[in-house]
Design a protein around this motif. Structure first.
Motif, mmCIF file in Angstrom:
data_model
loop_
_atom_site.group_PDB
_atom_site.id
_atom_site.type_symbol
_atom_site.label_atom_id
_atom_site.label_comp_id
_atom_site.label_asym_id
_atom_site.label_seq_id
_atom_site.Cartn_x
_atom_site.Cartn_y
_atom_site.Cartn_z
ATOM 1 N N ARG A 54 0.489 -1.070 0.416
ATOM 2 C CA ARG A 54 0.045 -0.702 -0.115
ATOM 3 C C ARG A 54 1.475 1.053 -0.023
ATOM 4 N NH1 ARG A 54 -2.255 -0.473 6.290
ATOM 5 N NH2 ARG A 54 0.071 -0.317 6.603
ATOM 6 N N ASP A 55 0.044 2.248 -0.405
ATOM 7 C CA ASP A 55 0.720 3.692 -0.227
ATOM 8 C C ASP A 55 1.122 4.069 0.758
ATOM 9 O OD1 ASP A 55 -0.226 4.655 -3.687
ATOM 10 O OD2 ASP A 55 1.737 3.742 -2.583
ATOM 11 N N GLY A 56 2.381 4.400 1.194
ATOM 12 C CA GLY A 56 2.059 5.696 2.430
ATOM 13 C C GLY A 56 3.022 3.880 4.067
ATOM 14 N N VAL A 57 3.545 4.690 4.781
ATOM 15 C CA VAL A 57 3.283 3.911 6.331
ATOM 16 C C VAL A 57 2.748 5.422 7.287
ATOM 17 C CG1 VAL A 57 4.424 2.212 5.637
ATOM 18 C CG2 VAL A 57 5.765 4.600 6.276
ATOM 19 N N ASP A 58 2.637 6.789 6.927
ATOM 20 C CA ASP A 58 1.986 7.382 7.906
ATOM 21 C C ASP A 58 0.656 7.135 9.188
ATOM 22 O OD1 ASP A 58 3.647 9.275 6.141
ATOM 23 O OD2 ASP A 58 1.712 9.771 5.216
ATOM 24 N N ASN A 59 -0.132 5.919 8.684
ATOM 25 C CA ASN A 59 -0.675 5.443 10.027
ATOM 26 C C ASN A 59 0.522 4.499 11.051
ATOM 27 O OD1 ASN A 59 -0.410 3.433 7.944
ATOM 28 N ND2 ASN A 59 -2.512 2.657 8.421
ATOM 29 N N VAL A 60 1.303 3.585 10.160
ATOM 30 C CA VAL A 60 1.774 3.176 11.172
ATOM 31 C C VAL A 60 3.437 3.474 11.906
ATOM 32 C CG1 VAL A 60 1.308 0.840 9.959
ATOM 33 C CG2 VAL A 60 4.223 2.083 9.939
ATOM 34 N N LEU A 61 3.732 4.817 11.733
ATOM 35 C CA LEU A 61 4.635 5.834 12.076
ATOM 36 C C LEU A 61 4.089 6.297 13.486
ATOM 37 C CD1 LEU A 61 7.369 5.938 9.455
ATOM 38 C CD2 LEU A 61 7.115 4.656 11.201
ATOM 39 N N GLU A 62 4.959 6.987 14.209
ATOM 40 C CA GLU A 62 4.873 7.785 15.167
ATOM 41 C C GLU A 62 5.870 9.329 14.827
ATOM 42 O OE1 GLU A 62 2.009 6.275 18.752
ATOM 43 O OE2 GLU A 62 4.426 6.332 18.910
ATOM 44 N N CYS A 63 5.436 10.132 14.568
ATOM 45 C CA CYS A 63 7.635 11.274 14.372
ATOM 46 C C CYS A 63 6.950 12.483 15.689
ATOM 47 C CB CYS A 63 7.206 11.664 13.466
ATOM 48 S SG CYS A 63 7.201 10.765 11.579
ATOM 49 N N TYR A 64 8.430 12.360 16.323
ATOM 50 C CA TYR A 64 8.517 14.089 16.859
ATOM 51 C C TYR A 64 9.911 14.752 16.659
ATOM 52 C CZ TYR A 64 6.978 9.090 19.721
ATOM 53 O OH TYR A 64 5.748 8.390 20.090
ATOM 54 N N ARG A 65 9.681 15.638 17.114
ATOM 55 C CA ARG A 65 10.593 16.764 17.110
ATOM 56 C C ARG A 65 10.784 16.332 18.443
ATOM 57 N NH1 ARG A 65 11.847 18.421 12.132
ATOM 58 N NH2 ARG A 65 10.184 18.670 10.875
ATOM 59 N N PRO A 171 9.358 5.088 4.078
ATOM 60 C CA PRO A 171 9.608 3.998 3.098
ATOM 61 C C PRO A 171 8.420 5.187 2.287
ATOM 62 C CG PRO A 171 8.957 2.982 4.709
ATOM 63 C CD PRO A 171 8.700 3.948 5.478
ATOM 64 N N LYS A 172 8.888 5.006 0.769
ATOM 65 C CA LYS A 172 7.685 5.807 -0.188
ATOM 66 C C LYS A 172 7.580 4.424 -1.603
ATOM 67 C CE LYS A 172 8.690 9.924 -0.653
ATOM 68 N NZ LYS A 172 9.368 11.188 -1.097
ATOM 69 N N LEU A 173 6.169 3.292 -1.569
ATOM 70 C CA LEU A 173 6.340 2.401 -2.455
ATOM 71 C C LEU A 173 6.124 2.942 -3.835
ATOM 72 C CD1 LEU A 173 4.139 0.031 0.448
ATOM 73 C CD2 LEU A 173 7.350 -0.183 -0.254
ATOM 74 N N ASP A 174 6.708 1.713 -4.668
ATOM 75 C CA ASP A 174 6.535 1.868 -6.078
ATOM 76 C C ASP A 174 5.047 0.285 -6.169
ATOM 77 O OD1 ASP A 174 5.896 1.706 -8.794
ATOM 78 O OD2 ASP A 174 7.624 1.543 -9.279
ATOM 79 N N ASN A 175 3.356 0.775 -6.405
ATOM 80 C CA ASN A 175 2.992 0.091 -6.354
ATOM 81 C C ASN A 175 3.350 -1.108 -7.553
ATOM 82 O OD1 ASN A 175 1.556 0.049 -4.195
ATOM 83 N ND2 ASN A 175 -0.109 1.932 -4.458
ATOM 84 N N SER A 176 3.448 -0.358 -8.620
ATOM 85 C CA SER A 176 4.175 -1.314 -9.887
ATOM 86 C C SER A 176 4.825 -2.150 -9.818
ATOM 87 C CB SER A 176 4.223 0.121 -11.188
ATOM 88 O OG SER A 176 5.300 0.400 -11.101
ATOM 89 N N SER A 177 6.197 -1.876 -8.905
ATOM 90 C CA SER A 177 6.937 -2.610 -8.464
ATOM 91 C C SER A 177 6.986 -4.125 -7.476
ATOM 92 C CB SER A 177 8.408 -2.102 -8.424
ATOM 93 O OG SER A 177 8.550 -1.566 -6.755
ATOM 94 N N SER A 178 5.506 -3.693 -6.743
ATOM 95 C CA SER A 178 5.599 -4.537 -5.357
ATOM 96 C C SER A 178 4.173 -5.740 -6.532
ATOM 97 C CB SER A 178 4.408 -3.632 -4.805
ATOM 98 O OG SER A 178 3.086 -3.535 -5.034
#
Length: 181
Positions: A54-65, A171-178
């Motif tokens: 799937r595109d993006g993993v924003d929903n599985v990462l927590e980022c902090y400054r 990670p940025k996924l290219d769905n065509s390569s998966s």
């Protein structure tokens, strides 16, 4: 051929290699040391599976400054972080990334990472935690980047999906390569 401090300084003076900001202790005997930026991301602790198609993993990462209090890397945890420095590689240099031995002696680890000729951006790095919690701080020198000259400038310099990245880039996924063939 691995570049010496002399060669690295020539590349920097001629603006063939950009490292910004550049500190007095950045250029080392046979490479450059880079510092932690102020952004760290950890994977959320959920029982769900990370689906790499799937595109993006924003929903599985927590980022902090992170500021002066630092950031704790938990035991055996995989964390994404970034370098403070923005780099621009010429078409005849590649970078081989190593963790500085001080951090390795604390039990931290990074997987083998290559910076391609022509890459521009902050470097996103995966850190793997020790068997004990380890606290790190923005601005600490943590990476040693060995610079190697290619036999000739590359025909096709890096122009991939991470070109120009700023801060931690998941990670940025290219769905065509998966696709499975």
């Amino acid at each position: 051929m691995i570049l010496s401090d002399w060669d690295i300084r020539v590349y920097i003076e001629k603006k063939l290699l950009i490292i910004d900001p550049l500190f007095d202790d950045t250029v080392r005997e046979n490479g450059v040391d880079l510092r932690f930026g102020d952004e760290f991301c950890r994977f959320k602790r959920e029982n769900s599976v990370v689906d790499t198609s799937r595109d993006g993993v924003d929903n599985v990462l927590e980022c902090y400054r992170v500021r002066g209090d630092g950031f704790v890397i938990n035991p055996l945890e995989h964390v994404l972080t970034t370098t403070l420095e923005y780099v621009e590689f010429p078409h005849d240099l590649v970078g081989l990334v190593n963790l500085r031995s001080t951090f390795a002696r604390f039990g931290l680890y990074i997987p083998p990472t290559v910076i391609d000729a022509g890459f521009k951006g902050n470097i996103t790095i995966e850190l793997v935690g020790s068997t004990v919690p380890v606290k790190v701080y923005p601005g600490q020198r943590f990476l040693h980047l060995i610079l190697a000259r290619t036999s000739s400038p590359v025909y096709k310099p890096y122009t991939g999906k991470y070109q120009g990245q700023r801060g931690v880039t998941p990670p940025k996924l290219d769905n065509s390569s998966s696709k499975i063939y």
